[in-house]
Scaffold this motif. Sequence first.
Motif, mmCIF file in Angstrom:
data_model
loop_
_atom_site.group_PDB
_atom_site.id
_atom_site.type_symbol
_atom_site.label_atom_id
_atom_site.label_comp_id
_atom_site.label_asym_id
_atom_site.label_seq_id
_atom_site.Cartn_x
_atom_site.Cartn_y
_atom_site.Cartn_z
ATOM 1 N N GLY A 1 33.198 -28.229 31.157
ATOM 2 C CA GLY A 1 32.639 -28.831 29.945
ATOM 3 C C GLY A 1 31.435 -29.710 30.219
ATOM 4 O O GLY A 1 30.679 -30.042 29.305
ATOM 5 N N HIS B 1 29.189 -32.001 20.003
ATOM 6 C CA HIS B 1 28.745 -33.402 20.035
ATOM 7 C C HIS B 1 27.772 -33.716 18.894
ATOM 8 O O HIS B 1 26.916 -34.583 19.028
ATOM 9 C CB HIS B 1 28.095 -33.723 21.389
ATOM 10 C CG HIS B 1 29.017 -33.569 22.558
ATOM 11 N ND1 HIS B 1 30.268 -34.153 22.606
ATOM 12 C CD2 HIS B 1 28.886 -32.899 23.731
ATOM 13 C CE1 HIS B 1 30.854 -33.834 23.748
ATOM 14 N NE2 HIS B 1 30.043 -33.065 24.442
ATOM 15 N N HIS C 1 27.300 -26.296 24.196
ATOM 16 C CA HIS C 1 28.196 -26.892 23.204
ATOM 17 C C HIS C 1 27.635 -28.167 22.571
ATOM 18 O O HIS C 1 28.214 -28.676 21.608
ATOM 19 C CB HIS C 1 29.556 -27.194 23.844
ATOM 20 C CG HIS C 1 29.564 -28.352 24.799
ATOM 21 N ND1 HIS C 1 28.964 -28.311 26.038
ATOM 22 C CD2 HIS C 1 30.112 -29.597 24.697
ATOM 23 C CE1 HIS C 1 29.154 -29.476 26.656
ATOM 24 N NE2 HIS C 1 29.834 -30.279 25.863
ATOM 25 N N PHE C 2 26.533 -28.689 23.092
ATOM 26 C CA PHE C 2 26.085 -30.025 22.690
ATOM 27 C C PHE C 2 25.868 -30.166 21.182
ATOM 28 O O PHE C 2 26.351 -31.099 20.553
ATOM 29 C CB PHE C 2 24.775 -30.382 23.413
ATOM 30 C CG PHE C 2 24.992 -31.057 24.738
ATOM 31 C CD1 PHE C 2 26.094 -30.752 25.533
ATOM 32 C CD2 PHE C 2 24.096 -31.998 25.209
ATOM 33 C CE1 PHE C 2 26.288 -31.371 26.756
ATOM 34 C CE2 PHE C 2 24.284 -32.628 26.426
ATOM 35 C CZ PHE C 2 25.373 -32.313 27.202
ATOM 36 N N ASP D 1 34.983 -34.006 24.464
ATOM 37 C CA ASP D 1 35.259 -32.942 25.438
ATOM 38 C C ASP D 1 36.740 -32.905 25.821
ATOM 39 O O ASP D 1 37.317 -31.832 25.975
ATOM 40 C CB ASP D 1 34.427 -33.165 26.707
ATOM 41 C CG ASP D 1 32.943 -32.985 26.455
ATOM 42 O OD1 ASP D 1 32.560 -31.947 25.922
ATOM 43 O OD2 ASP D 1 32.174 -33.911 26.780
HETATM 44 FE FE LIG Z 1 30.464 -32.234 26.363
#
Ligand SMILES: [Fe+2]
Length: 386
Positions: free
Chosen positions: A214, A225, A220-221, A341
């Motif tokens: 992760g 997030h 994935h940011f 995460d």
């Molecule tokens: Fe992350």
Amino acid sequence: MTRDEEIGLIAELLGLDAENSKFLDENVTRSPIERYSCPDRFADEMKGLFRSKPVAAAQSFELAENNAFLSRLVSGLPVLLTRDADGLAHAFLNVCRHRGAKLVRDEAGCKKRFSCPYHAWTWSNQGELIAVSQESQGFPDLDRSQHSLKELPVYEAYGFVWVIADSSCSDTGEIKKSLAPLSEDLNWLGLADHRIAVEETFEIAANWKTLIEGGIEAYHFRVAHRKTIGPYFPDNLSTYQMLGDNMRSVLPRITLFELRDQPRKTWNIREHANIIYSIFPGTQLLVQQDHVVWVHLEPLAVDRTRVRLATLVPNSAPQTEEMQKHWMRNQAITTTTLEEDFELGEEIQQGFASGANEYLTFGRFEGALHRFNQVLENAMKVPEDA
Ligand SMILES: [Fe+2]
Ligand code: FES
């Protein structure tokens, strides 16, 4: 990191952005889920990776004074770290050589000798057995030299006390060799002149590899997030390099693009990117502009990992209340982000048992994950199937 590398990395990221491209590896790859859920696999990883590779067991300033000690779990084993009267660091198994009690219960302190809480056998902080109660009657032929504390290879460098948690290994050279490819970058970070300003420990119900994975992709940011750091980063832009078995990931913030119009000699990567060193197997250093977060993963079980986050700050920074608040604010930002995460990691772990997936799939811009797992498979010397 050399100055040329710093400029080269920034130029590479600006180039990828200009071409609206990603840092792509060759293939889409797969990682079987048994690797994250099988207890036998976990036992093999503890033996083959965590107890055979150097682990940053402490930051040097945690063990600053002569005769200081720390007791902590390192790669699943109880370890006693000491600094002797000459300033030399030692690491021992924190286990009494009489009948196996935990020799030192306190987590930290200052002592020249350690007396066992069970029958008071006593060792020096260099590991020698120096007192045995009622020895002449009870243990007339005791060879004290055969009952020293079990010593572990230890090497202090780059601001950390590195340990291999294997008492059958006596070669400190192994630690030096493992760290050599990181030496340039660790010197660049200058962590020998840093101290811990804030620290926290979490226990996460997830496999340790999920937590590493992760941290080494930016895919994935913008999604995971989006409420925290996501808006400060371009979508899915990152690059990575291998430094031996270790990885340097560079995840630029959007401010990096301002550098396009500025002379190269003013370029500073720490101002415009998160740099993450994944020191194989379970240590990560998250390099921020004015501090570094040391992430220590201590795997407890196949589905459980203890995570210690410590904000390392330069000794030259003023030690004022105001600065302390600044470091605490920064650690809180890191923690809030990482908790996103961790939550995902725990949900992923729960999903393994469902049978939905036989393997995880890594896209070409998630190549760092494949690379990390490749290194891991090679280190364990099992055929690679991912
Ligand atoms: Fe992350
Ligand atoms: S178990 Fe430690 S002195 Fe007996």
